[in-house]
Design a protein around this motif. Structure first.
Motif, PDB file in Angstrom:
ATOM      1  N   LEU A  54       0.834  -1.194   0.000  1.00  0.00           N
ATOM      2  CA  LEU A  54       0.000   0.000   0.000  1.00  0.00           C
ATOM      3  C   LEU A  54       0.869   1.243   0.000  1.00  0.00           C
ATOM      4  N   ALA A  55       1.063   1.817  -1.200  1.00  0.00           N
ATOM      5  CA  ALA A  55       1.687   3.126  -1.356  1.00  0.00           C
ATOM      6  C   ALA A  55       0.561   4.090  -1.706  1.00  0.00           C
ATOM      7  N   ALA A  56       0.269   5.008  -0.807  1.00  0.00           N
ATOM      8  CA  ALA A  56      -0.890   5.880  -0.946  1.00  0.00           C
ATOM      9  C   ALA A  56      -0.459   7.335  -1.094  1.00  0.00           C
ATOM     10  N   PRO A  57      -0.971   8.048  -2.104  1.00  0.00           N
ATOM     11  CA  PRO A  57      -0.657   9.476  -2.265  1.00  0.00           C
ATOM     12  C   PRO A  57      -1.479  10.324  -1.302  1.00  0.00           C
ATOM     13  N   LEU A  58      -0.822  11.187  -0.553  1.00  0.00           N
ATOM     14  CA  LEU A  58      -1.544  12.041   0.390  1.00  0.00           C
ATOM     15  C   LEU A  58      -2.152  13.255  -0.304  1.00  0.00           C
ATOM     16  N   SER A  59      -1.635  13.595  -1.502  1.00  0.00           N
ATOM     17  CA  SER A  59      -2.214  14.662  -2.330  1.00  0.00           C
ATOM     18  C   SER A  59      -2.421  14.073  -3.724  1.00  0.00           C
ATOM     19  N   PRO A  60      -3.415  13.205  -3.881  1.00  0.00           N
ATOM     20  CA  PRO A  60      -3.558  12.436  -5.122  1.00  0.00           C
ATOM     21  C   PRO A  60      -3.429  13.301  -6.371  1.00  0.00           C
ATOM     22  N   PRO A  61      -2.596  12.841  -7.344  1.00  0.00           N
ATOM     23  CA  PRO A  61      -1.922  11.544  -7.380  1.00  0.00           C
ATOM     24  C   PRO A  61      -0.461  11.574  -6.922  1.00  0.00           C
ATOM     25  N   VAL A  62      -0.044  12.601  -6.181  1.00  0.00           N
ATOM     26  CA  VAL A  62       1.367  12.736  -5.811  1.00  0.00           C
ATOM     27  C   VAL A  62       1.533  12.692  -4.298  1.00  0.00           C
ATOM     28  N   ASN A  63       2.799  12.831  -3.877  1.00  0.00           N
ATOM     29  CA  ASN A  63       3.135  12.797  -2.454  1.00  0.00           C
ATOM     30  C   ASN A  63       2.807  11.437  -1.852  1.00  0.00           C
ATOM     31  N   GLN A 120      -7.996   4.443  -0.927  1.00  0.00           N
ATOM     32  CA  GLN A 120      -6.623   4.291  -0.439  1.00  0.00           C
ATOM     33  C   GLN A 120      -6.543   2.997   0.356  1.00  0.00           C
ATOM     34  N   ALA A 121      -6.657   1.874  -0.346  1.00  0.00           N
ATOM     35  CA  ALA A 121      -6.772   0.584   0.319  1.00  0.00           C
ATOM     36  C   ALA A 121      -6.256  -0.524  -0.582  1.00  0.00           C
ATOM     37  N   VAL A 122      -5.916  -1.638   0.038  1.00  0.00           N
ATOM     38  CA  VAL A 122      -5.528  -2.835  -0.696  1.00  0.00           C
ATOM     39  C   VAL A 122      -6.158  -4.041  -0.010  1.00  0.00           C
ATOM     40  N   VAL A 123      -6.604  -4.994  -0.799  1.00  0.00           N
ATOM     41  CA  VAL A 123      -7.197  -6.229  -0.292  1.00  0.00           C
ATOM     42  C   VAL A 123      -6.258  -7.386  -0.583  1.00  0.00           C
TER      43      VAL A 123
END
Length: 679
Positions: free
Chosen positions: A54-63, A132-135
């Motif tokens: 899970l790599a999640a952008p805090l300011s989608p789609p960056v950061n 912002q999730a992964v299964v």
């Protein structure tokens, strides 16, 4: 749940004794439409610092931040305990779960199949779109690959140990006293928030037990970063183990940086995890099937690639659609987005997404320039001379398909005029018309073209002045603007006159009679760079005729002789001074080779277009063009499965390098297949 996949399956079998080098060389990628991703190798060994669940952008789609690095599983059976995870430490591999890997599928979600203790365990990874999730889903079968009996299920349990990082995707982390390592455990989830500046990570599960055991694991080693001369070791934190008994059914884990995925749509009710995941997965399969736009006339690899291209199409917050340049480390770059847009969105009939992407970039035009990069900071970066010209041509390609779209006159045409007016009058970085009539840009200290490698203050491919592809783009942008404005009832005369002047200046300055090709750069002082590079191919491949037919044929012949490889075009001919045949070493070494011999896959598109222009379209030339795409089609089963790498070594065997999934590599392959396969 739908029984069929919206894209052709990719399947790999590994036998009884797989080699670590083989299974760790194959990578997979899942994305969430926000710029977030999950990726690793097929055996679960993270060989890059970018690998993670899970790599999640805090300011989608960056950061982007990497929250969940991995889950290491242990299958407990009557025959013993079998560790299925694989990790690399300095001088050691532990555990060696890759030895139990038997198959890997992309159908369409990544699915690894392990065999141990008389059981078959399948592990599927899936990212819900827009979340912002992964299964991670686990299912158990008996040794015959069938649904196990109640007795067989009762004899097996699974332990899964999560490893978390909580750091920027480009960084690594170390054990530290600042981390808050006490997890919060509830009935159906645990949560962690190592640092107050970042969101909490929720790990939901369907009734797993949790055995606390907070511990830092030290010195995970990432060999792909070691090869690149970057920090290649880090410590990861584990809060304990999750334990699942298969007598209670299949196992589900949903990791998220929000609680929202526990609810469906706008329901206030927290539903069972099986219901949530089943609904999200069915919804995602339908979405992918709709976006795939499959054509029965296309071969399986082309349909697979068109579906994979969906990974690059993202939401830029509330601003609209954008295009990520590549995974795992690029953001949405203007140049890459505009080059990629025809293949990713127009050729796949995603016209609404295409319009949104164009409008997104048009809204950020400043001093006649679209952003070269959205960096995650307050202001975009505008350090590109060609991105804005590619934007005009992307608008032109969209206009050819949607001439009646009001957005053309209301939002896109004003941006086009702004670009061309500023380029004519002069704008940032010395971009403007030279007395020769050519478009000039830059200085010895800047690098504004797509050959933009610069490190430690060194410009590795100096192309300031008047670059050949920039001026080919300039002429085509003026011509395209004239056509668009005329159809909208606007004033096109000025653009048409400027285009004629640009064409005359181009032909007067760029022809190299000694090498019978085009100069790469004309300097302000009149000196000319005669290096044989691929940039000249755009003088032939772009839509509007720029050079006479006899010269166009000689350009294509020169490029084919000196630059064509099975995976694209070299960025510099092998005979030229400064040629680098291998892209390897530290940052300075790699950047020095980036545009000095390295093969770029995306250039196969403009080359094939140019080849067909000068040789005509007949059975022989179309067969040759299709043959040129074959190595890249086969590449979909190597490197990152289902995707095309950014670059390849200039020297054989042309090892894949750079980003393992690159938007314009895939987009141009889609575009050119559409051109040769369906016309």
């Amino acid at each position: 749940m739908p029984a069929t996949s919206p894209r052709p399956e990719l399947r790999f079998k590994f036998g009884e004794h797989p080699e670590l080098d083989d299974v760790s060389a194959l990578e997979w990628l899942e994305t969430n439409g926000l710029g977030g991703y999950a990726c690793s190798t097929v055996c679960g060994l993270n060989t890059r610092k970018y690998h993670g669940l899970l790599a999640a952008p805090l300011s989608p789609p960056v950061n982007r931040f990497l929250f969940l690095s991995k889950l290491d599983e242990t299958l407990v059976t009557p025959g013993g305990e079998f560790e299925l995870g694989t990790n690399l430490y300095p001088g050691a591999v532990s555990p060696r779960g890759y030895a139990h890997l038997r198959e890997f599928h992309l159908d369409p979600f990544p699915r690894a199949v392990f065999s141990a203790g008389g059981y078959v365990l399948e592990k599927k990874v899936f990212m819900p779109h827009g979340r912002q999730a992964v299964v991670v889903e686990y299912s158990l079968k008996n040794a015959k690959g069938r649904k196990p009996s109640e007795k067989e299920r009762a004899g097996a349990l699974l332990r899964a140990r999560p490893f978390v990082a909580f750091r920027g995707e480009h960084e690594t982390t170390r054990e530290n006293a600042d981390a808050a390592t006490e997890p919060r455990a509830a009935k159906n989830y645990i949560s962690l928030r190592l640092y107050g500046s970042l969101p909490a990570l929720f790990i939901h599960h369907n009734g797993w037990g949790f055995v606390p055991g907070a511990h830092w694991y030290r010195n995970f080693e990432y060999p792909r970063e070691l090869e690149r001369g970057l920090d290649c070791r880090e410590d990861l934190f584990s809060p304990g183990e999750l334990v699942h008994r298969f007598e209670n059914g299949d196992g589900l884990i949903l990791a998220a940086v929000e609680k929202k995925p526990m609810r469906i749509d706008h329901s206030r009710e927290i539903m069972p995890l099986e219901t949530v995941v089943g609904t999200l997965m069915e919804k995602e399969l339908r979405r992918r099937a709709e976006q795939a736009r499959e054509s029965s006339a296309a071969p399986a690899w082309a349909r697979r690639l068109a579906a994979s291209a969906d990974a690059f199409v993202v939401r830029r917050g509330d601003a609209g659609t954008s295009i990520v340049a590549g995974y795992p480390w690029f953001n949405d770059w203007g140049r890459d987005a505009m080059v990629s847009l025809p293949g990713l969105l127009l050729c796949t009939n995603r016209l609404e997404d295409a319009r949104e992407a164009l409008v997104t970039f048009a809204a950020h035009v400043s001093e006649g320039m679209i952003p070269n990069c959205f960096s995650g900071r307050d202001e975009p970066l505008y350090n590109s001379v060609d991105a804005s010209l590619w934007f005009v041509l992307a608008c032109f390609e969209y206009w050819k398909r949607r001439k009646d779209d009001p957005a053309l006159g209301e939002k896109l045409a004003p941006a086009i005029v702004d670009v061309l007016d500023h380029y004519t009058a002069g704008t940032r970085y010395g971009i403007g018309l030279h007395p020769s009539g050519l478009l000039a840009a830059g200085s010895p200290e800047t690098q504004l073209t797509w050959m933009d490698a610069k490190a430690g203050g060194v410009v590795f491919t100096p192309r300031h002045g008047m670059a050949v592809e920039v001026n080919a783009l300039w002429y085509n942008a003026l011509s395209a603007a004239g056509a668009i404005m005329k159809s909208l009832g606007g004033e096109a005369v000025n653009f048409e006159a400027e285009a004629r002047a640009a064409r005359e200046a181009f032909n007067a300055n760029f022809w190299n009679p000694a090498k019978e090709c085009l100069y790469d750069v004309v300097r302000d002082d009149g000196t000319k760079d005669s290096s044989i590079r691929p940039n000249q191919v755009f003088a032939v491949s772009l839509p509007f005729e720029l050079i006479p037919d006899d010269r166009a044929a000689k350009v294509v012949k020169c490029v084919e002789k000196h630059l064509l490889t099975p995976y694209g075009l070299r960025s510099l001919a092998r005979e030229e001074q400064g040629y680098r045949g291998r892209y390897e070493g530290g940052v300075m070494e790699r950047d020095g080779a980036y545009h000095n011999g390295t093969v770029w896959a995306w250039l196969i598109g403009p080359f094939i277009t140019a080849y067909l222009k000068v040789n005509g379209r007949n059975a022989k030339t179309l067969a040759r063009a299709k043959k040129m795409t074959a190595p890249l089609a086969e590449h979909l089963r190597a490197a990152c499965i289902g995707h095309v790498s950014e670059i390849f070594d200039g020297d054989a065997p042309h090892a894949p390098r750079g980003c393992f999934a690159q938007a314009w590599s895939e987009a141009e392959l889609i575009r050119v297949w559409t051109e040769i396969g369906h016309k």
